[in-house]
Motif scaffolding. Sequence first.
Motif, PDB file in Angstrom:
ATOM      1  N   GLU A 297       0.819  -1.214   0.000  1.00  0.00           N
ATOM      2  CA  GLU A 297       0.000   0.000   0.000  1.00  0.00           C
ATOM      3  C   GLU A 297       0.852   1.263   0.000  1.00  0.00           C
ATOM      4  O   GLU A 297       0.550   2.221  -0.704  1.00  0.00           O
ATOM      5  CB  GLU A 297      -0.949   0.006   1.198  1.00  0.00           C
ATOM      6  CG  GLU A 297      -2.045  -1.044   1.070  1.00  0.00           C
ATOM      7  CD  GLU A 297      -3.040  -0.964   2.209  1.00  0.00           C
ATOM      8  OE1 GLU A 297      -3.427   0.159   2.581  1.00  0.00           O
ATOM      9  OE2 GLU A 297      -3.419  -2.032   2.718  1.00  0.00           O
ATOM     10  N   TYR A 298       1.919   1.271   0.778  1.00  0.00           N
ATOM     11  CA  TYR A 298       2.771   2.456   0.838  1.00  0.00           C
ATOM     12  C   TYR A 298       3.525   2.662  -0.470  1.00  0.00           C
ATOM     13  O   TYR A 298       3.656   3.789  -0.943  1.00  0.00           O
ATOM     14  CB  TYR A 298       3.751   2.358   2.002  1.00  0.00           C
ATOM     15  CG  TYR A 298       3.135   2.628   3.355  1.00  0.00           C
ATOM     16  CD1 TYR A 298       1.773   2.857   3.501  1.00  0.00           C
ATOM     17  CD2 TYR A 298       3.908   2.658   4.485  1.00  0.00           C
ATOM     18  CE1 TYR A 298       1.223   3.110   4.732  1.00  0.00           C
ATOM     19  CE2 TYR A 298       3.363   2.909   5.735  1.00  0.00           C
ATOM     20  CZ  TYR A 298       2.012   3.134   5.846  1.00  0.00           C
ATOM     21  OH  TYR A 298       1.471   3.391   7.066  1.00  0.00           O
ATOM     22  N   VAL A 299       4.042   1.593  -1.032  1.00  0.00           N
ATOM     23  CA  VAL A 299       4.781   1.718  -2.290  1.00  0.00           C
ATOM     24  C   VAL A 299       3.851   2.207  -3.392  1.00  0.00           C
ATOM     25  O   VAL A 299       4.209   3.089  -4.170  1.00  0.00           O
ATOM     26  CB  VAL A 299       5.464   0.380  -2.676  1.00  0.00           C
ATOM     27  CG1 VAL A 299       5.938   0.389  -4.119  1.00  0.00           C
ATOM     28  CG2 VAL A 299       6.632   0.108  -1.738  1.00  0.00           C
ATOM     29  N   ARG A 300       2.661   1.665  -3.441  1.00  0.00           N
ATOM     30  CA  ARG A 300       1.689   2.110  -4.448  1.00  0.00           C
ATOM     31  C   ARG A 300       1.410   3.614  -4.291  1.00  0.00           C
ATOM     32  O   ARG A 300       1.418   4.364  -5.259  1.00  0.00           O
ATOM     33  CB  ARG A 300       0.405   1.290  -4.331  1.00  0.00           C
ATOM     34  CG  ARG A 300      -0.566   1.465  -5.448  1.00  0.00           C
ATOM     35  CD  ARG A 300      -1.730   0.473  -5.447  1.00  0.00           C
ATOM     36  NE  ARG A 300      -2.123  -0.097  -4.175  1.00  0.00           N
ATOM     37  CZ  ARG A 300      -1.791  -1.321  -3.750  1.00  0.00           C
ATOM     38  NH1 ARG A 300      -1.038  -2.097  -4.497  1.00  0.00           N
ATOM     39  NH2 ARG A 300      -2.196  -1.774  -2.585  1.00  0.00           N
ATOM     40  N   ALA A 301       1.173   4.047  -3.057  1.00  0.00           N
ATOM     41  CA  ALA A 301       0.877   5.458  -2.804  1.00  0.00           C
ATOM     42  C   ALA A 301       2.086   6.331  -3.123  1.00  0.00           C
ATOM     43  O   ALA A 301       1.971   7.335  -3.842  1.00  0.00           O
ATOM     44  CB  ALA A 301       0.444   5.655  -1.358  1.00  0.00           C
TER      45      ALA A 301
END
Length: 198
Positions: free
Chosen positions: A128-132
């Motif tokens: 989720e963090y990498v995507r964001a």
Amino acid sequence: MSSENETVSRKRDSAATSAAILTAAQELFAERGYERATVRDIATRAGVNQALLFRYFGNKDELFRAAIADQGRRRLEDGPVEGLLSRLLVGILEPSGSVAQEHWLQAALRSSGHDEGASAIRRELGDEYVRAMSSLGDDPDSELCADLLLAWLLGIGLLRTVHRREPLASADSATVARHVLKAAQALLPRTDVNFPPP
């Protein structure tokens, strides 16, 4: 009418019970890591019995996943993605004193040797963090850049809060954040460099 009130009261109690269990789990996983935090201790701290804890969360692995996901998603939802890195840095560099609120990253770091713990960290934090964060750059390698920043962030958390390595452990938060955010902006240009975030 009283039946309707009882249902509302039970729903509120259910939500409060679930929140109490999650808070206790977040605190104990942060303090002890996955292996040393026992379901019995979590239930005791939450003021419930183990059977009720299992009714809400199924097993210790699911409770850990829920505890990590709850805190991780709060950081994502607390503001625009441009300020995500700064919000994460606040949690690492300026803990508020609330173990559950600010030291969830310690829980993740202290539990990373456990297979389920590592899987939950990868799933709940990493993806989720990498995507964001990758949305903050236009480079074809933006996802790799976001991964690099997340790895750096986890390393900072590990050295500062778990190993307490100097000079990082006692370094001024704003100074550390300034360096990290300046480097982050070189990798992902739309990263907000304000610290603490507005």
